[in-house]
Design a protein around this motif. Structure first.
Motif, PDB file in Angstrom:
ATOM      1  N   LEU A   1      -1.883  13.433 -13.657  1.00 40.55           N
ATOM      2  CA  LEU A   1      -2.591  12.275 -14.110  1.00 40.55           C
ATOM      3  C   LEU A   1      -3.431  12.019 -13.197  1.00 40.55           C
ATOM      4  CD1 LEU A   1       0.658  10.047 -15.164  1.00 40.55           C
ATOM      5  CD2 LEU A   1      -0.830  11.394 -16.747  1.00 40.55           C
ATOM      6  N   ILE A   2      -4.486  11.497 -13.612  1.00 39.79           N
ATOM      7  CA  ILE A   2      -5.662  10.720 -12.824  1.00 39.79           C
ATOM      8  C   ILE A   2      -5.145   9.315 -12.646  1.00 39.79           C
ATOM      9  CG2 ILE A   2      -8.062  10.090 -12.999  1.00 39.79           C
ATOM     10  CD1 ILE A   2      -8.495  12.029 -14.890  1.00 39.79           C
ATOM     11  N   ALA A   3      -5.025   9.020 -11.238  1.00 36.74           N
ATOM     12  CA  ALA A   3      -4.695   7.829 -10.730  1.00 36.74           C
ATOM     13  C   ALA A   3      -5.923   6.897 -10.836  1.00 36.74           C
ATOM     14  CB  ALA A   3      -4.010   7.886  -9.447  1.00 36.74           C
ATOM     15  N   ILE A   4      -5.689   5.531 -11.292  1.00 33.36           N
ATOM     16  CA  ILE A   4      -6.748   4.603 -11.236  1.00 33.36           C
ATOM     17  C   ILE A   4      -6.175   3.721 -10.052  1.00 33.36           C
ATOM     18  CG2 ILE A   4      -8.048   2.831 -12.072  1.00 33.36           C
ATOM     19  CD1 ILE A   4      -7.795   4.493 -14.846  1.00 33.36           C
ATOM     20  N   VAL A   5      -6.748   3.663  -8.895  1.00 30.50           N
ATOM     21  CA  VAL A   5      -6.133   2.597  -7.795  1.00 30.50           C
ATOM     22  C   VAL A   5      -6.845   1.607  -7.676  1.00 30.50           C
ATOM     23  CG1 VAL A   5      -5.762   2.837  -5.570  1.00 30.50           C
ATOM     24  CG2 VAL A   5      -5.342   4.723  -6.645  1.00 30.50           C
ATOM     25  N   CYS A   6      -6.271   0.318  -8.052  1.00 37.30           N
ATOM     26  CA  CYS A   6      -6.851  -0.866  -7.765  1.00 37.30           C
ATOM     27  C   CYS A   6      -6.721  -1.560  -6.465  1.00 37.30           C
ATOM     28  CB  CYS A   6      -6.038  -1.731  -8.749  1.00 37.30           C
ATOM     29  SG  CYS A   6      -6.123  -1.331 -10.540  1.00 37.30           S
ATOM     30  N   VAL A   7      -7.985  -2.157  -6.107  1.00 33.31           N
ATOM     31  CA  VAL A   7      -7.813  -2.945  -4.619  1.00 33.31           C
ATOM     32  C   VAL A   7      -8.880  -4.212  -5.212  1.00 33.31           C
ATOM     33  CG1 VAL A   7      -7.702  -0.641  -3.432  1.00 33.31           C
ATOM     34  CG2 VAL A   7     -10.105  -1.625  -3.950  1.00 33.31           C
TER      35      VAL A   7
ATOM     36  N   ASP B   1       0.794  -1.319  -0.115  1.00 33.28           N
ATOM     37  CA  ASP B   1       0.091  -0.138   0.140  1.00 33.28           C
ATOM     38  C   ASP B   1       0.906   1.367   0.068  1.00 33.28           C
ATOM     39  OD1 ASP B   1      -2.283  -1.505   0.084  1.00 33.28           O
ATOM     40  OD2 ASP B   1      -2.486  -1.258   2.174  1.00 33.28           O
ATOM     41  N   ALA B   2       1.938   1.230   0.920  1.00 32.22           N
ATOM     42  CA  ALA B   2       2.995   2.311   0.756  1.00 32.22           C
ATOM     43  C   ALA B   2       3.376   2.761  -0.588  1.00 32.22           C
ATOM     44  CB  ALA B   2       4.139   2.308   1.688  1.00 32.22           C
ATOM     45  N   ASP B   3       3.929   1.724  -1.277  1.00 29.03           N
ATOM     46  CA  ASP B   3       4.346   1.886  -2.635  1.00 29.03           C
ATOM     47  C   ASP B   3       3.132   2.518  -3.375  1.00 29.03           C
ATOM     48  OD1 ASP B   3       6.720   0.565  -2.141  1.00 29.03           O
ATOM     49  OD2 ASP B   3       6.009  -1.271  -2.627  1.00 29.03           O
ATOM     50  N   VAL B   4       2.142   2.014  -3.482  1.00 26.81           N
ATOM     51  CA  VAL B   4       1.040   2.651  -4.221  1.00 26.81           C
ATOM     52  C   VAL B   4       0.596   4.005  -3.970  1.00 26.81           C
ATOM     53  CG1 VAL B   4      -1.419   2.232  -4.956  1.00 26.81           C
ATOM     54  CG2 VAL B   4      -0.027   0.243  -4.649  1.00 26.81           C
ATOM     55  N   HIS B   5       0.863   4.158  -2.809  1.00 21.38           N
ATOM     56  CA  HIS B   5       0.250   5.722  -2.134  1.00 21.38           C
ATOM     57  C   HIS B   5       1.523   6.681  -2.504  1.00 21.38           C
ATOM     58  CE1 HIS B   5       0.576   8.963   0.937  1.00 21.38           C
ATOM     59  NE2 HIS B   5      -0.392   8.492   1.567  1.00 21.38           N
ATOM     60  N   ALA B   6       2.766   6.298  -2.679  1.00 21.56           N
ATOM     61  CA  ALA B   6       3.856   6.965  -3.438  1.00 21.56           C
ATOM     62  C   ALA B   6       3.613   7.287  -4.959  1.00 21.56           C
ATOM     63  CB  ALA B   6       5.188   6.299  -2.849  1.00 21.56           C
ATOM     64  N   LYS B   7       2.981   6.186  -5.645  1.00 17.72           N
ATOM     65  CA  LYS B   7       2.926   6.319  -6.936  1.00 17.72           C
ATOM     66  C   LYS B   7       1.852   7.318  -7.339  1.00 17.72           C
ATOM     67  CE  LYS B   7       5.182   1.844  -8.038  1.00 17.72           C
ATOM     68  NZ  LYS B   7       5.300   0.971  -8.914  1.00 17.72           N
ATOM     69  N   VAL B   8       0.907   7.210  -6.277  1.00 15.26           N
ATOM     70  CA  VAL B   8      -0.441   8.098  -6.608  1.00 15.26           C
ATOM     71  C   VAL B   8      -0.084   9.405  -6.445  1.00 15.26           C
ATOM     72  CG1 VAL B   8      -2.744   8.836  -5.644  1.00 15.26           C
ATOM     73  CG2 VAL B   8      -2.186   6.133  -5.670  1.00 15.26           C
ATOM     74  N   ILE B   9       0.704   9.726  -5.260  1.00 13.34           N
ATOM     75  CA  ILE B   9       1.516  11.153  -5.359  1.00 13.34           C
ATOM     76  C   ILE B   9       2.123  11.711  -6.589  1.00 13.34           C
ATOM     77  CG2 ILE B   9       3.120  12.754  -4.003  1.00 13.34           C
ATOM     78  CD1 ILE B   9       2.145  10.938  -1.493  1.00 13.34           C
ATOM     79  N   ALA B  10       2.898  10.545  -6.978  1.00  9.35           N
ATOM     80  CA  ALA B  10       3.847  10.892  -8.242  1.00  9.35           C
ATOM     81  C   ALA B  10       2.560  11.255  -9.350  1.00  9.35           C
ATOM     82  CB  ALA B  10       4.723   9.967  -8.651  1.00  9.35           C
ATOM     83  N   ALA B  11       1.701  10.493  -9.658  1.00 12.90           N
ATOM     84  CA  ALA B  11       0.721  10.544 -10.828  1.00 12.90           C
ATOM     85  C   ALA B  11       0.040  11.976 -10.521  1.00 12.90           C
ATOM     86  CB  ALA B  11      -0.289   9.396 -10.507  1.00 12.90           C
ATOM     87  N   TRP B  12      -0.228  12.330  -9.370  1.00 12.75           N
ATOM     88  CA  TRP B  12      -0.983  13.686  -9.079  1.00 12.75           C
ATOM     89  C   TRP B  12       0.149  14.872  -9.509  1.00 12.75           C
ATOM     90  CZ3 TRP B  12      -3.642  12.460  -4.064  1.00 12.75           C
ATOM     91  CH2 TRP B  12      -4.991  11.583  -4.304  1.00 12.75           C
TER      92      TRP B  12
END
Ligand code: PEP
Length: 243
Positions: free
Chosen positions: A123-129, A108-119
């Motif tokens: 970019l619009i982040a499509i977060v999969c769960v 989750d922490a990796d994804v969190h950091a990537k979402v910040i990068a996308a923003w």
């Protein structure tokens, strides 16, 4: 609540040589010139992003990446930054796909950091769960999915820059789908944990035969489509089923 326009997004994964990808992109673009009721997105492999972007030019089909690195640039052999995706014409990026969470050990922490990068890159982040089969059988599906949301979605999220994709791991590429009641339950649970107006897609073995039923469910704001996005006719049939 403001109406949420459905989004039908194709995740091409690691599929397609140049000729195949261009033919598919042209096929989708041609069909998208017909009247339709949803937003459309394709996420080709990185090697095809630029060429597919050219093939989609002038069409209403948006372009996305399938992953990004958290840094903007640097010594990260083999990786691609959100800024590079944006520069190549992308508006969206898929993050935290189960093939990365479970196949590449992303947390989750990796994804969190990537979402910040996308923003950061616009970019619009499509977060999969999504839960595994074992987690569902243990009655933990809601807890797992809402926990992934809590860990993966940074503060400051809003509907303009975030999309959630609920993708049960056991439904991806298997031909299996949850019951409609299970999809409704998970989407409602997700809805309680994200900003108002944020779209929640369902993904996992959506095809032209089941799309109409799934896309009509409450709180389902579109689909993330894997295998069926590799045929323009199938992808379009799913898009045509959008509400
Ligand atoms: C996916 O991998 O995002 C996906 C939904 O795959 P499929 O449609 O093939 O199950």
């Amino acid at each position: 609540m403001a109406e949420r326009r459905q989004l039908v997004a194709g995740n091409w994964k690691m599929n397609g040589m140049r000729a195949d990808g261009l033919a598919l992109a042209r096929g989708v673009a041609a069909r998208a010139s017909r009247p339709h009721r949803c937003d459309l997105l394709v996420c080709p492999p990185a090697t095809l992003i630029a060429a597919v972007g050219e093939a989609l030019a002038g069409s209403p089909v948006a372009l996305g990446g399938q992953d990004c690195h958290e840094a903007a640039s640097g010594a990260f052999t083999g990786d691609i930054s959100a800024e590079m995706l944006r520069d190549a014409g992308c508006t969206h990026v898929i993050l935290g796909h189960s093939e990365r969470r479970h196949g590449r050990g992303e947390s989750d922490a990796d994804v969190h950091a990537k979402v910040i990068a996308a923003w950061r890159a616009g970019l619009i982040a499509i977060v999969c769960v999504g839960e595994t089969r074992a987690e569902r059988e243990a009655g933990r599906a809601v807890a797992v999915v809402t926990g992934q949301i809590a860990g993966s979605v940074p503060a400051g999220a809003d509907a303009a820059k975030l999309v959630i994709a609920y993708e049960p791991v056991w439904a991806i590429g298997t031909g299996l789908t949850p019951t409609t009641l299970d999809i409704i339950e998970i989407h409602a649970a997700i809805r309680a944990h994200i900003p108002g107006g944020t779209r929640i897609l369902y993904g996992g073995s959506v095809n032209p035969r089941n799309a109409a039923e799934i896309l009509a469910l409450p709180e389902v704001d579109g689909g993330l489509i894997g295998g069926a996005s590799l045929k323009a006719d199938d992808f379009w049939a799913i898009a045509a089923a959008a509400q």
